[in-house]
Design a protein around this motif. Structure first.
Motif, PDB file in Angstrom:
ATOM      1  N   GLN A   8       0.838  -1.194   0.000  1.00 19.17           N
ATOM      2  CA  GLN A   8       0.000   0.000   0.000  1.00 19.17           C
ATOM      3  C   GLN A   8       0.882   1.258   0.000  1.00 19.17           C
ATOM      4  OE1 GLN A   8      -2.677   0.341   3.334  1.00 19.17           O
ATOM      5  NE2 GLN A   8      -4.057   1.681   2.200  1.00 19.17           N
ATOM      6  N   LEU A  11       2.385   1.640  -3.426  1.00 19.14           N
ATOM      7  CA  LEU A  11       1.374   2.115  -4.367  1.00 19.14           C
ATOM      8  C   LEU A  11       1.170   3.614  -4.222  1.00 19.14           C
ATOM      9  CD1 LEU A  11      -0.693   1.485  -6.547  1.00 19.14           C
ATOM     10  CD2 LEU A  11      -2.331   0.938  -4.752  1.00 19.14           C
ATOM     11  N   LYS A  12       1.129   4.101  -2.992  1.00 18.16           N
ATOM     12  CA  LYS A  12       0.983   5.545  -2.768  1.00 18.16           C
ATOM     13  C   LYS A  12       2.190   6.307  -3.302  1.00 18.16           C
ATOM     14  CE  LYS A  12      -2.213   5.618   1.095  1.00 18.16           C
ATOM     15  NZ  LYS A  12      -2.498   6.117   2.429  1.00 18.16           N
ATOM     16  N   GLN A  13       3.388   5.742  -3.089  1.00 20.36           N
ATOM     17  CA  GLN A  13       4.593   6.393  -3.611  1.00 20.36           C
ATOM     18  C   GLN A  13       4.570   6.451  -5.139  1.00 20.36           C
ATOM     19  OE1 GLN A  13       7.756   4.094  -1.700  1.00 20.36           O
ATOM     20  NE2 GLN A  13       8.340   5.939  -0.573  1.00 20.36           N
ATOM     21  N   MET A  14       4.139   5.375  -5.762  1.00 19.55           N
ATOM     22  CA  MET A  14       4.069   5.331  -7.220  1.00 19.55           C
ATOM     23  C   MET A  14       3.050   6.331  -7.747  1.00 19.55           C
ATOM     24  SD  MET A  14       6.385   3.393  -8.354  1.00 19.55           S
ATOM     25  CE  MET A  14       5.893   3.239 -10.047  1.00 19.55           C
ATOM     26  N   GLN A  15       1.914   6.457  -7.067  1.00 22.51           N
ATOM     27  CA  GLN A  15       0.903   7.426  -7.491  1.00 22.51           C
ATOM     28  C   GLN A  15       1.428   8.855  -7.352  1.00 22.51           C
ATOM     29  OE1 GLN A  15      -2.307   6.153  -4.941  1.00 22.51           O
ATOM     30  NE2 GLN A  15      -3.240   4.886  -6.549  1.00 22.51           N
ATOM     31  N   LYS A  16       2.151   9.117  -6.274  1.00 19.28           N
ATOM     32  CA  LYS A  16       2.737  10.443  -6.083  1.00 19.28           C
ATOM     33  C   LYS A  16       3.784  10.727  -7.162  1.00 19.28           C
ATOM     34  CE  LYS A  16       5.234  13.317  -2.819  1.00 19.28           C
ATOM     35  NZ  LYS A  16       5.926  13.393  -1.541  1.00 19.28           N
ATOM     36  N   GLN A  18       3.923   9.408 -10.138  1.00 20.22           N
ATOM     37  CA  GLN A  18       3.208   9.586 -11.405  1.00 20.22           C
ATOM     38  C   GLN A  18       2.610  10.988 -11.502  1.00 20.22           C
ATOM     39  OE1 GLN A  18      -0.128   6.911 -11.985  1.00 20.22           O
ATOM     40  NE2 GLN A  18       0.156   6.955 -14.202  1.00 20.22           N
ATOM     41  N   LYS A  19       2.055  11.480 -10.415  1.00 17.53           N
ATOM     42  CA  LYS A  19       1.480  12.824 -10.389  1.00 17.53           C
ATOM     43  C   LYS A  19       2.560  13.881 -10.606  1.00 17.53           C
ATOM     44  CE  LYS A  19      -1.180  15.906  -7.392  1.00 17.53           C
ATOM     45  NZ  LYS A  19      -1.790  16.081  -6.071  1.00 17.53           N
ATOM     46  N   ASN A  20       3.697  13.719  -9.926  1.00 18.54           N
ATOM     47  CA  ASN A  20       4.811  14.657 -10.085  1.00 18.54           C
ATOM     48  C   ASN A  20       5.363  14.619 -11.508  1.00 18.54           C
ATOM     49  OD1 ASN A  20       4.569  15.384  -7.414  1.00 18.54           O
ATOM     50  ND2 ASN A  20       6.276  14.120  -6.721  1.00 18.54           N
ATOM     51  N   LYS A  22       3.770  13.813 -14.269  1.00 19.84           N
ATOM     52  CA  LYS A  22       2.818  14.464 -15.171  1.00 19.84           C
ATOM     53  C   LYS A  22       2.907  15.981 -15.035  1.00 19.84           C
ATOM     54  CE  LYS A  22      -1.915  14.720 -16.792  1.00 19.84           C
ATOM     55  NZ  LYS A  22      -1.534  15.801 -17.646  1.00 19.84           N
ATOM     56  N   TYR A  96      13.262  10.665 -13.293  1.00 19.24           N
ATOM     57  CA  TYR A  96      12.257   9.611 -13.085  1.00 19.24           C
ATOM     58  C   TYR A  96      12.732   8.257 -13.578  1.00 19.24           C
ATOM     59  CZ  TYR A  96       9.205  13.479 -11.967  1.00 19.24           C
ATOM     60  OH  TYR A  96       8.661  14.607 -11.387  1.00 19.24           O
TER      61      TYR A  96
END
Length: 103
Positions: A8, A11-16, A18-20, A22, A96
């Motif tokens: 979990q 997953l949160k790190q990956m979402q962060k 991905q947001k950065n 983008k 990245y």
């Protein structure tokens, strides 16, 4: 239980990430890069996503008997702008991929 929390957190790190990524890509795409020929006879402007938005050609470059020179100056300015875009893209987006195997 520990394994699920690790996943979990990852997953949160990956979402962060991905947001950065983008946000950085969007900012790069909106940045305007200028390319110049010798003596600034031709100046071109491109966005970071490599779309030309402007070209300026000084009158002294327009010689009907020497179209090749004008073509060379345009190529020089465009290549200069592309080099700047590539350098900034690598500087901005390279962070990245630097720790990802295979990149």
């Amino acid at each position: 239980m520990m394994r699920g929390m690790n996943m979990q957190g990852m997953l949160k790190q990956m979402q962060k990430l991905q947001k950065n990524m983008k946000a950085d890509q969007d900012k790069l795409n909106e940045t305007v890069f200028e390319g110049h020929s010798a003596n600034d006879i031709v100046v071109v402007k491109f966005t970071g996503d490599r779309k030309m938005t402007d070209i300026s050609i000084k009158e002294e470059a327009v010689d009907p008997d020497d179209v090749d020179m004008l073509q060379d100056l345009v190529i020089m300015a465009v290549n200069d702008a592309m080099d700047k875009i590539n350098e900034e893209t690598q500087r901005t987006m390279g962070k990245y991929s630097q720790n990802i195997p295979g990149f």
